[in-house]
Design a protein around this motif. Structure first.
Motif, short mmCIF file in Angstrom:
data_model
loop_
_atom_site.label_atom_id
_atom_site.label_comp_id
_atom_site.label_asym_id
_atom_site.label_seq_id
_atom_site.Cartn_x
_atom_site.Cartn_y
_atom_site.Cartn_z
N LYS A 84 -83.82 -11.88 22.13
CA LYS A 84 -83.30 -10.52 22.24
C LYS A 84 -83.53 -9.72 20.96
CE LYS A 84 -81.58 -8.76 25.10
NZ LYS A 84 -82.09 -7.80 26.09
N ILE A 85 -83.35 -10.36 19.80
CA ILE A 85 -83.55 -9.61 18.56
C ILE A 85 -85.02 -9.23 18.39
CG2 ILE A 85 -83.93 -11.57 16.99
CD1 ILE A 85 -82.21 -10.05 14.96
N ARG A 86 -85.93 -10.08 18.88
CA ARG A 86 -87.35 -9.73 18.84
C ARG A 86 -87.63 -8.54 19.77
NH1 ARG A 86 -92.06 -11.56 17.04
NH2 ARG A 86 -93.94 -11.13 18.23
N GLU A 87 -86.96 -8.53 20.92
CA GLU A 87 -87.14 -7.42 21.86
C GLU A 87 -86.62 -6.12 21.25
OE1 GLU A 87 -85.20 -5.99 26.10
OE2 GLU A 87 -85.31 -8.13 25.65
N VAL A 88 -85.45 -6.19 20.63
CA VAL A 88 -84.88 -4.99 19.99
C VAL A 88 -85.77 -4.52 18.84
CG1 VAL A 88 -82.92 -4.14 18.64
CG2 VAL A 88 -82.53 -5.57 20.66
N LEU A 89 -86.25 -5.46 18.04
CA LEU A 89 -87.13 -5.12 16.93
C LEU A 89 -88.39 -4.44 17.43
CD1 LEU A 89 -87.85 -5.28 13.92
CD2 LEU A 89 -88.79 -7.56 14.35
N SER A 90 -88.94 -4.93 18.53
CA SER A 90 -90.14 -4.33 19.11
C SER A 90 -89.89 -2.88 19.52
CB SER A 90 -90.59 -5.16 20.32
OG SER A 90 -91.66 -4.53 20.98
N ARG A 91 -88.74 -2.64 20.16
CA ARG A 91 -88.43 -1.27 20.61
C ARG A 91 -88.20 -0.33 19.43
NH1 ARG A 91 -84.03 -2.47 25.45
NH2 ARG A 91 -85.49 -3.44 26.93
N VAL A 92 -87.43 -0.81 18.46
CA VAL A 92 -87.12 0.04 17.31
C VAL A 92 -88.38 0.37 16.52
CG1 VAL A 92 -85.91 0.12 15.10
CG2 VAL A 92 -84.74 -0.77 17.13
N PRO A 130 -89.94 5.78 31.55
CA PRO A 130 -90.24 6.77 30.50
C PRO A 130 -89.88 6.24 29.11
CG PRO A 130 -88.23 7.35 31.68
CD PRO A 130 -88.84 6.22 32.43
N LYS A 131 -90.60 6.68 28.12
CA LYS A 131 -90.37 6.23 26.76
C LYS A 131 -89.03 6.76 26.25
CE LYS A 131 -92.54 6.04 22.22
NZ LYS A 131 -93.71 6.44 21.41
N VAL A 132 -88.26 5.88 25.64
CA VAL A 132 -86.92 6.23 25.17
C VAL A 132 -87.02 6.78 23.75
CG1 VAL A 132 -84.60 5.39 24.71
CG2 VAL A 132 -85.90 4.47 26.64
N GLU A 133 -86.33 7.86 23.51
CA GLU A 133 -86.28 8.44 22.18
C GLU A 133 -85.03 7.90 21.47
OE1 GLU A 133 -88.42 10.34 20.69
OE2 GLU A 133 -89.79 10.59 22.39
N TYR A 134 -85.21 7.46 20.21
CA TYR A 134 -84.10 6.92 19.43
C TYR A 134 -83.76 7.87 18.30
CZ TYR A 134 -84.77 2.39 21.72
OH TYR A 134 -84.88 1.39 22.65
N ILE A 135 -82.47 7.95 18.01
CA ILE A 135 -81.99 8.70 16.84
C ILE A 135 -81.52 7.68 15.82
CG2 ILE A 135 -80.32 10.36 15.94
CD1 ILE A 135 -80.25 11.65 18.71
N TYR A 136 -82.13 7.67 14.64
CA TYR A 136 -81.81 6.67 13.62
C TYR A 136 -80.83 7.25 12.61
CZ TYR A 136 -85.90 4.29 15.46
OH TYR A 136 -86.80 3.67 16.30
N GLU A 137 -79.82 6.49 12.31
CA GLU A 137 -78.82 6.90 11.33
C GLU A 137 -78.57 5.73 10.38
OE1 GLU A 137 -76.40 9.13 9.20
OE2 GLU A 137 -77.46 9.90 10.94
N PRO A 138 -78.84 5.85 9.08
CA PRO A 138 -79.28 7.09 8.41
C PRO A 138 -80.78 7.36 8.55
CG PRO A 138 -78.99 5.34 6.81
CD PRO A 138 -78.55 4.77 8.11
N SER A 139 -81.62 6.29 8.73
CA SER A 139 -83.05 6.49 8.86
C SER A 139 -83.65 5.26 9.54
CB SER A 139 -83.71 6.71 7.49
OG SER A 139 -83.58 5.55 6.69
N ALA A 140 -84.91 5.42 9.99
CA ALA A 140 -85.59 4.30 10.62
C ALA A 140 -85.80 3.17 9.62
CB ALA A 140 -86.93 4.76 11.20
N GLU A 141 -86.13 3.53 8.37
CA GLU A 141 -86.34 2.52 7.33
C GLU A 141 -85.07 1.72 7.07
OE1 GLU A 141 -87.37 5.59 7.17
OE2 GLU A 141 -89.56 5.43 6.95
N ALA A 142 -83.91 2.39 7.07
CA ALA A 142 -82.64 1.70 6.83
C ALA A 142 -82.32 0.73 7.97
CB ALA A 142 -81.51 2.72 6.66
N VAL A 143 -82.60 1.15 9.20
CA VAL A 143 -82.34 0.28 10.35
C VAL A 143 -83.24 -0.95 10.29
CG1 VAL A 143 -82.45 0.10 12.86
CG2 VAL A 143 -81.54 2.17 11.80
N LEU A 144 -84.52 -0.73 9.98
CA LEU A 144 -85.45 -1.85 9.87
C LEU A 144 -85.09 -2.78 8.72
CD1 LEU A 144 -88.89 -0.11 10.61
CD2 LEU A 144 -87.67 -1.73 12.07
#
Length: 283
Positions: free
Chosen positions: A48-56, A197-211
């Protein structure tokens, strides 16, 4: 032919060995149940974490992170997971053979030995041992996997390693353990496969911080799962090996018992012949 006393002594020795192998089989069976439950519990989270990582990663718009950085390969590290002990058939040998086959250039390779058998094997053959982790016990803890993952991640970020691979034995069932090689770093994030359809994500505070939070967790969970797979495979292989050893001991006892009976029969026949010969001499 060996004397009856020698054969009895050997039968006793084999029976003692049989008791030991039978006890080891029962202990391995008990440990296997716990190890198998741990693997079954860890697999869904790792997938599951690999799946989430792929999406993010797919929706991050090309966000960068040191663990995603692909660079020219000058140094490759292999995290080789084996058991600390033997008496488990070809379990360790199969993993070590797989790992040795992966190393094409020793001068550009380092080994992180997880398990005493792994460390000793590569040390004797002159490989560069970057680190070793032995005596991890029967119940693998996440903190142990986290320590190993942190070491390889720090080395990768520092540029000491350009690629990191996991080599371990994947648990299929009690009779089957499959040696596999998994690329750990740089983290590969396959594109998300979705029919909708492709899902749009809102990152808080940023995509880099989430990754930055998600990627280390993925690496840690992958190492943890590999260690659990290896531990379950070890116990399954040991149970099978000890079962075979117990059966072989039984066959050996039967053969020795037959030899003992023959030796006793030969001794009795000899004694009768001597008595008959003595009686005939007195006539």
């Amino acid at each position: 032919m060996a004397s009856a006393q020698d054969i009895r002594r050997r039968i006793k020795s084999v029976k003692n060995t049989q008791q030991i192998t039978k006890a080891m089989k029962m202990v391995a069976a008990a440990k296997l149940r716990r190890a198998q439950e741990a693997v079954t519990s860890a697999r869904p989270f790792a997938l599951k974490i690999r799946e989430v990582l792929s999406r993010v990663a797919a929706a991050s718009g090309g966000a960068s992170h040191p663990l995603l950085e692909v660079r020219e390969v000058k140094k490759t590290a292999y995290v080789v997971i084996t058991a600390d002990r033997g008496l488990c058939g070809g379990f360790n040998a199969n993993v070590l053979r797989r790992a040795a086959g992966e190393v094409t250039d020793r001068s550009k390779s380092s080994v992180v030995g997880v398990g005493r058998k792994s460390r000793d094997f590569f040390t004797r053959r002159g490989f560069d041992i970057a680190a070793s982790y032995v005596g991890l016990g029967e119940n693998i803890q996440f903190s142990q996997a986290k320590e190993i993952a942190k070491f390889v991640m720090d080395k990768y970020v520092a540029g000491d390693f350009d690629e990191v691979f996991l080599v371990f034995s994947e648990f299929v069932n009690v009779l089957t353990q499959r040696p596999v090689t998994v690329k750990l770093l740089p983290v590969e994030t396959p594109a998300e496969e979705s029919k909708g359809p492709k899902v749009e994500y809102i990152y808080e505070p940023s995509a880099e911080a989430v990754l930055s939070e998600l990627l280390p967790t993925y690496v840690e969970s992958t190492v943890f799962r590999a260690m659990l797979e290896a531990k379950a495979g070890e116990q399954g292989a040991r149970m099978t090996a000890m079962d075979s050893a117990t059966k072989n001991a039984k066959d050996m006892i039967n053969k020795l018992t037959l030899s003992l009976n023959r030796a006793r029969q030969a001794a009795i026949t000899k004694e009768i012949s001597e008595i008959v010969g003595g009686a005939a001499a007195l006539e």
